[in-house]
Design an enzyme around this catalytic site. Structure first.
Site, PDB file in Angstrom:
ATOM      1  N   GLU A 261       0.888  -1.167   0.000  1.00  0.00           N
ATOM      2  CA  GLU A 261       0.000   0.000   0.000  1.00  0.00           C
ATOM      3  C   GLU A 261       0.917   1.204   0.000  1.00  0.00           C
ATOM      4  OE1 GLU A 261      -1.621   3.125   0.639  1.00  0.00           O
ATOM      5  OE2 GLU A 261      -1.931   2.530   2.730  1.00  0.00           O
ATOM      6  N   CYS A 295      -2.053   8.939   2.912  1.00  0.00           N
ATOM      7  CA  CYS A 295      -1.925   8.567   1.496  1.00  0.00           C
ATOM      8  C   CYS A 295      -3.241   8.775   0.760  1.00  0.00           C
ATOM      9  CB  CYS A 295      -1.465   7.123   1.370  1.00  0.00           C
ATOM     10  SG  CYS A 295      -2.553   5.942   2.193  1.00  0.00           S
TER      11      CYS A 295
END
Length: 491
Positions: A261, A295
């Site tokens: 990720e 993010c």
């Protein structure tokens, strides 16, 4: 006793050594490193600073423990996770205080992170007893095809500092549910949440050796020995794309399963038919959650030309009213950034944008005080060539870029090597479905600034990563298929 004294006592109660084979042990080197409160710049703890020798011991323990742990009943694993969920919720205030002390987010947000983090344990406690398989016949009817699922084996888990508790549970939860042992390296900037979590899991009944925690100020000195060991069978990493690429290179040596990720460059799109109140509220969440240090944060705000000025005005009015300060203080809405270089990066990105003609509507500078603070900022007239259009800002800065039509904004949104998440605001249902098909992201929020949910598959495409965390697919990342062929005897 004052609140400050209560906080100090709480922090002092958190273990600060390495957690290996069910015991808290010092680093083999004897080294320690400090944990800094980013709001005050005060040292709040000194933790064991692990190295290669500690890493080797941890992966050896995980490898030895794997067989017995894989044999435990799914219900037993489920109940451990359920008890851990309940303990986390019982201690929500204590865990939130630890999060705020070590990484700065306001207490209200930290409480939300605890709830979100705990939910991964509850979700995967339910998934643990639903690991299925398949049984069928070959096309010619001569062979029975039986497919089962087994734990992939010892896992390397590496998490970032921005959601220190939730990033841990999002990986640890499915690993436990699947029957995998773990070596876990939390970020050395925010290790206390992970140490508290290891304590909770022990109290919930997790056997010694299943979870091993080694923190280090030199991450490579710990993670690389794990990756090179040949004993780890999977790596799950959340962090930058650059580090993810290095880990994938190392994973190739032993053909390890990999979940990544990685970075994001989220487009936030507002069409002229959007409800601007909803869009502004969505922007506040997508941009300022965790001070923009996420993010999933909205990085590029594309607003259709007809409403761009009004949207900027409303957003700037909201952002300029926010209370910036120590997350422990009542009323604080935006906390500090994690460290000085984070402030420096945001300052540099804003300077580059204004140097190219961007106009500062509000904010636009660091705040002069103890701690690492940057003012919530709105920029308009942003040049598409500005650095903040191609880099993760990771701070409370909202650059607004006008666009003319759907075709143009889709092209702009996709003009990036990343593809984690996007946001779009429109009242046109058909457009919403077109965007879902045309915007190159793993997750898309329509008329919402929040997509993260333990029940949903979290992850991106392109250079934003591999695999998914959460949802029904999350546990599959920790399982491997095994196929049994048996001739079918007919009478």
């Amino acid at each position: 006793m004052t609140a400050a004294t209560d906080t100090r006592d709480l922090i002092a109660s958190v273990p600060t050594d390495l957690f290996i084979d069910g015991e808290w042990v010092p680093a083999a080197s004897g080294r320690r490193c400090d944990v800094i409160n980013p709001a005050t710049e005060a040292v709040i703890a000194s933790i064991a600073d692990g190295g290669p020798q500690d890493a080797v011991r941890a992966i050896d323990v995980a490898a030895v423990t794997q067989h017995s742990w894989a044999q435990t009943a799914p219900r037993a694993r489920s109940e451990i996770l359920r008890r851990a969920y309940e303990l986390m919720m019982d201690r929500q205030e204590q865990l939130a205080t630890i999060i705020t002390a070590e990484m700065g987010k306001p207490l209200a947000e930290a409480r939300g992170e605890v709830t979100y983090a705990a939910e991964f344990f509850r979700w995967f406690s339910e998934e643990a007893v639903r690991i299925g398989g398949d049984a069928t016949l070959s096309g010619d009817g001569n062979t029975r095809i039986i497919v089962t699922k087994a734990p992939v084996g010892p896992c390397v888990l590496v998490t970032p500092w921005n959601f220190p508790l939730a990033m841990g549970t999002r990986k640890i939860g499915p690993a436990i549910a699947a029957g995998c042992t773990m070596v876990f390296k939390p970020a050395h900037l925010t290790p206390l949440s992970s140490f508290a979590l290891a304590d909770i899991l022990t109290e919930a009944g997790l056997p010694a050796g299943v979870l091993n925690v080694v923190c280090s100020s030199d991450p490579g000195s710990v993670v690389e020995p794990w990756m090179r060991s040949g004993k780890a069978r999977k790596v799950s990493f959340t962090g930058s794309t650059a580090v993810g690429v290095r880990l994938l290179e190392q994973a190739s040596e032993h053909v390890m399963r990999s979940s990544m990720e990685l970075g994001g460059n989220a487009p936030f799109i507002v069409f002229d038919d959007a409800d601007l109140d909803v869009a502004v509220e969505g922007a506040m969440v997508a941009k300022l959650r965790n001070m923009g240090e996420a993010c999933t944060a909205a990085n590029r705000m594309f607003v259709q030309r007809g409403v761009a000025e009004e949207f900027a005005r409303r957003l700037a009015a909201r952002m300029s009213e926010l209370v910036v300060g120590d997350g422990m203080t009542d009323g604080t809405q935006v906390g500090p950034m994690i460290e000085p270089k984070a402030v420096d990066k945001v300052t540099s990105l804003v300077a580059d944008a204004t140097g190219r003609g961007a106009r500062v509507v509000c904010g636009g500078e660091p705040l002069e005080s103890a701690g690492y603070f940057y003012a919530p900022t709105v920029l308009t007239d942003v040049d598409p060539a500005s650095d903040l259009m191609s880099q993760e800002i990771f701070g409370p800065v909202a650059p607004i870029i006008p666009f003319d039509d759907e075709e143009q904004v889709v092209r702009l949104a996709n003009d990036t090597p990343w593809g984690l998440v996007g946001y779009a605001f429109t009242q046109d249902v058909e457009r919403a479905f077109r965007l879902q098909e045309s915007i190159e992201v793993g997750m898309l929020g329509i008329n919402t600034g929040l997509v993260s949910n333990p029940a949903a598959p979290f992850g991106g495409i392109k250079e934003s990563g591999l695999g998914r965390e959460g949802g029904r697919t999350g546990i599959e990342e920790f399982l491997e298929l095994r196929y049994l062929a048996m001739p079918r005897t007919r009478r």
